[in-house]
Design a protein around this motif. Structure first.
Motif, PDB file in Angstrom:
ATOM      1  N   ALA A  14      44.280 -24.384  -1.736  1.00 32.71           N
ATOM      2  CA  ALA A  14      42.859 -24.200  -2.227  1.00 32.71           C
ATOM      3  C   ALA A  14      42.069 -24.927  -1.007  1.00 32.71           C
ATOM      4  CB  ALA A  14      41.870 -24.305  -2.826  1.00 32.71           C
ATOM      5  N   ILE A  15      42.705 -26.668  -1.111  1.00 28.90           N
ATOM      6  CA  ILE A  15      41.601 -27.204   0.440  1.00 28.90           C
ATOM      7  C   ILE A  15      42.482 -27.893   1.223  1.00 28.90           C
ATOM      8  CG2 ILE A  15      41.213 -28.416  -2.070  1.00 28.90           C
ATOM      9  CD1 ILE A  15      43.355 -30.591  -1.938  1.00 28.90           C
ATOM     10  N   ASP A  16      43.771 -26.723   1.654  1.00 27.03           N
ATOM     11  CA  ASP A  16      44.783 -26.484   3.146  1.00 27.03           C
ATOM     12  C   ASP A  16      45.322 -27.592   2.631  1.00 27.03           C
ATOM     13  OD1 ASP A  16      43.417 -23.960   3.343  1.00 27.03           O
ATOM     14  OD2 ASP A  16      41.858 -24.801   4.915  1.00 27.03           O
ATOM     15  N   GLY A  17      46.338 -28.197   1.400  1.00 26.87           N
ATOM     16  CA  GLY A  17      46.988 -28.868   2.026  1.00 26.87           C
ATOM     17  C   GLY A  17      48.099 -28.700   2.376  1.00 26.87           C
ATOM     18  N   HIS A  18      49.252 -27.741   2.966  1.00 24.17           N
ATOM     19  CA  HIS A  18      49.641 -27.351   3.918  1.00 24.17           C
ATOM     20  C   HIS A  18      49.756 -28.136   4.507  1.00 24.17           C
ATOM     21  CE1 HIS A  18      47.437 -23.692   3.224  1.00 24.17           C
ATOM     22  NE2 HIS A  18      48.314 -23.455   4.687  1.00 24.17           N
TER      23      HIS A  18
END
Length: 262
Positions: free
Chosen positions: A141-145
């Motif tokens: 959800a926090i665009d960790g990737h």
């Protein structure tokens, strides 16, 4: 044919060094480094990112290191070490949630309820498995990737190939292991304290009425009370995970600045 091979070898050499660093980071990174992600998928993603990051890593003619020499072996180990330490730093935030799950399960009496955990390829308690799923959802959800890919790209400017590797990042990551336990304790204190109060209350009640079967009654009440407290704590886990991820990013940013000034 010889001209094709002459152009192919520099291209493969240029891709090899970023590939080693990215693949090592995926091994230590959360979600991507878990057993649920197949090894072939990690290799393919690392290969694609290595090709995409060629402009940031110097291009085809940016490396003058012979890969089949002793210098090339040392450079490969250097790239793998940098990538693994960066991935391990991001794995700390996910480890906090796992430690929290084990602490809560032991207090609630759920440590006996063990199920197969596909993330780690081993058995774990139910609370830890559910909290791990929640942390994975927050990670994407926090665009960790995307953050991991950005950090990899910036790391080639902070620690370029062949410039050596000062163990500043490794020392910083090792010294910050303690905040895993402190962050997990901050989240687990309400549940641990509430279940402790209930257990003390049943202990005093057992002294007053020893004929009651307080063991069976107390186990049920502690479990129900722990679930209620866990429901109150779970809503704070996403914000806590985001703050821990920001702390990891700040740690890596400081080390990159130190490496750039050095």
């Amino acid at each position: 044919m010889e001209s094709v091979l002459a152009q192919l070898l520099p291209m493969l050499t240029a891709i090899w060094w970023p590939f080693c660093r990215i693949l090592a980071m995926f091994i230590g990174a959360p979600v991507l480094g878990e057993a649920v992600t197949p090894v072939t998928v990690r290799i393919l993603i690392a290969l694609v990112l290595a090709v995409l990051m060629l402009p940031a890593t110097g291009g085809v003619g940016g490396y003058a290191i012979e890969p089949f020499s002793m210098h090339g072996v040392v450079a490969t180990i250097e790239q793998a070490l940098i990538g693994f330490v960066l991935g391990l730093a991001f794995h700390f935030a996910m480890s906090v949630v796992g430690v929290l799950g084990f602490m809560v399960s032991s207090q609630m009496g759920f440590s006996m309820a063990v199920m197969n955990d596909p993330m780690n390829g081993q058995s774990s308690d139910v609370v830890s498995a559910l909290l791990s799923v929640l942390s994975i959802i927050v990670f994407f959800a926090i665009d960790g990737h995307l953050l991991i890919a950005n950090i990899i790209g910036q790391s080639f400017r902070a620690w370029p190939l062949g410039q050596g590797y000062a163990p500043l990042l490794l020392n910083a990551v090792a010294y910050n292991v303690a905040w895993i336990f402190s962050a997990a304790m901050l989240l687990a204190i309400p549940i641990v304290f509430s279940t402790l109060v209930v257990q003390l209350g049943f202990g005093f009640l057992n002294r007053v009425a020893p004929s009651l079967n307080l063991f069976a009654l107390g186990f049920s009440v502690i479990t129900i009370f722990g679930l209620v407290m866990l429901a109150e704590v779970v809503r704070f886990i996403p914000d806590h995970y985001v703050r821990m991820s920001n702390q990891v990013l700040e740690l890596i940013r400081q080390q990159m600045q130190a490496a750039g000034h050095g």
